[in-house]
Design a protein around this motif. Structure first.
Motif, PDB file in Angstrom:
ATOM      1  N   ASP A  16       2.893  16.248  -0.388  1.00 24.48           N
ATOM      2  CA  ASP A  16       4.289  15.290   0.211  1.00 24.48           C
ATOM      3  C   ASP A  16       4.952  16.772   0.584  1.00 24.48           C
ATOM      4  O   ASP A  16       6.595  16.854   0.127  1.00 24.48           O
ATOM      5  CB  ASP A  16       4.637  14.597  -0.757  1.00 24.48           C
ATOM      6  N   SER A  76       0.098   9.988   4.129  1.00 16.97           N
ATOM      7  CA  SER A  76      -0.269   9.564   3.302  1.00 16.97           C
ATOM      8  C   SER A  76      -0.791   8.225   4.540  1.00 16.97           C
ATOM      9  O   SER A  76      -0.787   7.124   4.306  1.00 16.97           O
ATOM     10  CB  SER A  76       1.365   8.641   3.263  1.00 16.97           C
ATOM     11  N   LYS A  78      -8.751   2.596  -8.101  1.00 21.48           N
ATOM     12  CA  LYS A  78      -8.068   3.410  -7.292  1.00 21.48           C
ATOM     13  C   LYS A  78      -7.849   2.309  -6.479  1.00 21.48           C
ATOM     14  O   LYS A  78      -7.150   2.367  -5.595  1.00 21.48           O
ATOM     15  CB  LYS A  78      -8.738   4.494  -7.964  1.00 21.48           C
ATOM     16  N   SER A 130      -4.846  -0.375  -5.822  1.00 20.66           N
ATOM     17  CA  SER A 130      -3.984   0.414  -6.170  1.00 20.66           C
ATOM     18  C   SER A 130      -3.421   0.921  -4.342  1.00 20.66           C
ATOM     19  O   SER A 130      -2.583   0.644  -3.863  1.00 20.66           O
ATOM     20  CB  SER A 130      -3.585   2.008  -6.168  1.00 20.66           C
ATOM     21  N   MET A 151       0.678   1.131   3.903  1.00 17.91           N
ATOM     22  CA  MET A 151       1.903   1.947   2.680  1.00 17.91           C
ATOM     23  C   MET A 151       2.665   1.260   2.227  1.00 17.91           C
ATOM     24  O   MET A 151       3.609   0.280   2.592  1.00 17.91           O
ATOM     25  CB  MET A 151       2.616   2.924   3.525  1.00 17.91           C
ATOM     26  N   SER A 152       3.234   1.467   0.785  1.00 15.02           N
ATOM     27  CA  SER A 152       3.708   0.730  -0.143  1.00 15.02           C
ATOM     28  C   SER A 152       5.814   1.550   0.223  1.00 15.02           C
ATOM     29  O   SER A 152       6.551   0.817  -0.021  1.00 15.02           O
ATOM     30  CB  SER A 152       3.982   1.150  -1.340  1.00 15.02           C
ATOM     31  N   ASP A 196      -5.974  12.491  -9.355  1.00 13.33           N
ATOM     32  CA  ASP A 196      -4.472  10.993  -9.336  1.00 13.33           C
ATOM     33  C   ASP A 196      -3.638  11.582  -8.173  1.00 13.33           C
ATOM     34  O   ASP A 196      -2.438  12.329  -8.278  1.00 13.33           O
ATOM     35  CB  ASP A 196      -3.522  10.940 -10.387  1.00 13.33           C
ATOM     36  N   TYR A 197      -4.832  11.369  -6.630  1.00 12.91           N
ATOM     37  CA  TYR A 197      -3.201  11.474  -5.843  1.00 12.91           C
ATOM     38  C   TYR A 197      -1.834  11.059  -6.011  1.00 12.91           C
ATOM     39  O   TYR A 197      -1.012  11.523  -4.735  1.00 12.91           O
ATOM     40  CB  TYR A 197      -4.120  10.994  -4.643  1.00 12.91           C
ATOM     41  N   PHE A 198      -2.126   9.324  -6.238  1.00 16.52           N
ATOM     42  CA  PHE A 198      -0.426   9.243  -6.555  1.00 16.52           C
ATOM     43  C   PHE A 198       0.119   9.412  -7.335  1.00 16.52           C
ATOM     44  O   PHE A 198       1.648   9.487  -6.172  1.00 16.52           O
ATOM     45  CB  PHE A 198      -0.965   7.533  -6.029  1.00 16.52           C
TER      46      PHE A 198
END
Length: 420
Positions: free
Chosen positions: A102, A165, A262, A265, A362-363, A391-393
């Motif tokens: 990011d 993202s 996943k 999510s 996207m959230s 764990d990408y998020f």
């Protein structure tokens, strides 16, 4: 020519924490790489050291595509990290550091892609505009917000954009699902204020603003927002049902999201509005009831639901609390289905035959909100093939943020296919 992993490492070593000392050193590095390859950068600042780089590469069509990324990062505490967050070290095939996902890794992919094209003498199919922006991790006021108002001419002819993202792999049996963002939730960052009557802490309260505010925050935190399936999220759920071969029960979406792990999510936070209390500030002495109390809430709402969201917030707050916006941004959306979405999907499948591209909302939010205001439709597409255990998020704003070099190399190949 530097590799994509080396460029990512170099970018991470510039401490561009926001708030902090600004993006200028990283922006100068990017501008130098582009200039050395014969790509003329435009470098400008919205405030001292709040630096943005924009460049245009001529293509076969004047209708332009924008690739944008941000150079700033959120803070990182070195004491919590395995490796220093600004070391850019490569260990066991991963680049470590704040911004690896990011989004300095994505910026590195963009740079490596265009440098490779230049070295091979390849011309993009359409004009290509690159933007490396300041301030995305705050409100974007000093980055994309400034660019679209004060340097609008740099984006002439741009119709679509890609950025962070989206385009990353999520394991699904023998296949890999790749969500491509076609929208994001809107942002409503709010400052809330309760006013009351100051007095001695030992006496019965007349009108304690701290209590008023805390009760309101409890109502917001405990509120269950209703499910609101937008067309894009509904299309995602339909695609996931088809890919997994298991129907998803629309009446039990929270349970289904848990069951799918996943994959779940991808829609768990995108099927309803949300509001999270994040900051509280009140009082100055333990035995004094203050005359006011303040809080901040991070609100997010789905496309088309701003009015419903704000009406619910006001009901939860009650009449004694006022609100003002720190940032209010519309929820942008891009066309889906569309021929451009198909191009993005095809570039993934060409590099990964097991890829199953799906639409996604996207959230959170990105600089796509600013570009949407000038008619540029944004897609979340920063392609990465990831190991199933990563764990990408959790990497976003988390400790030990890292990205596989092999994933960056994959993304560079995908972008090259898309652009040429």
């Amino acid at each position: 020519m530097k590799s994509v992993g080396e460029i990512c490492s170099d970018l991470i070593r510039f401490d561009t924490t926001n708030p902090g000392s600004g993006e200028r050193p990283a922006a100068e590095y990017v501008a130098t790489l582009l200039a050395d390859a014969g790509i003329q950068p435009v470098v400008f600042e919205s405030a001292p050291k709040r630096t943005t780089v924009v460049a245009r590469i001529e293509g076969d069509s004047p209708e332009a595509l924008l690739i944008h990324g941000h150079l700033d990062v959120v803070p990182a505490d070195p004491a919590e990290w395995r490796l220093h967050p600004f070391s850019g070290e490569i260990v066991d095939g991963d680049v470590y550091g704040r911004g690896a996902v990011d989004m300095k890794g994505s910026c590195a992919m963009t740079i490596a892609t265009v440098l490779g094209m230049k070295a091979r003498g390849e011309k993009p199919r359409r004009d290509l505009v690159l933007a490396f922006l300041a301030d995305e991790e705050a409100t974007g006021e000093y980055g994309a917000g400034y660019a679209v108002t004060e340097r609008r001419e740099l984006f002439d002819g741009v119709t679509e954009a890609i950025s962070e993202s989206g385009g990353y792999s999520v394991p699904s049996g023998e296949d890999r699902v790749y969500p491509i963002a076609v929208g994001e939730r809107g942002t409503a960052w709010m400052k809330l204020t309760a006013h009351g009557v100051a007095g001695h802490g030992s006496r019965p309260p007349i009108d304690n603003p701290v209590a008023t505010l805390v009760h309101a925050m409890s109502r917001i935190a405990g509120h269950t927002w209703p499910v609101r399936l937008t067309p894009s999220v509904a299309a995602l759920i339909e695609e996931l049902s088809r890919i997994t071969g298991q129907p998803i029960d629309l009446e039990r979406l929270d349970a289904e999201a848990e069951r799918l792990g996943k994959l779940g999510s991808l829609f768990k936070a995108q099927m309803r509005n949300s509001a999270n209390p994040t900051m509280l500030n009140a009082g100055y002495k333990v035995n004094v009831v203050p005359s006011s109390a303040e809080a901040h809430v991070d609100g997010r709402y789905l496309p088309g639901l701003q009015e419903e969201f704000l009406a619910t917030i006001d009901e939860l707050l009650g009449p004694k609390i006022t609100r003002e916006f720190v940032s209010l941004e519309e929820a942008p959306s891009a066309p889906y289905p569309s021929s451009f979405f198909d191009e993005l999907a095809a570039s993934l499948v060409a590099e990964d035959p097991l890829a199953r591209p799906v639409p996604y909302v996207m959230s959170g939010g990105t600089d796509a909100k600013s570009f949407d205001r000038i008619g540029i439709k944004g897609y979340g597409f920063a392609p990465l093939m990831l190991r199933p255990d990563l764990d990408y998020f959790g990497m976003f704003h988390g400790k030990d943020e890292r990205v596989p070099v092999a994933g960056l190399e994959f993304g560079t190949r995908v972008l090259t296919r898309l652009l040429t």
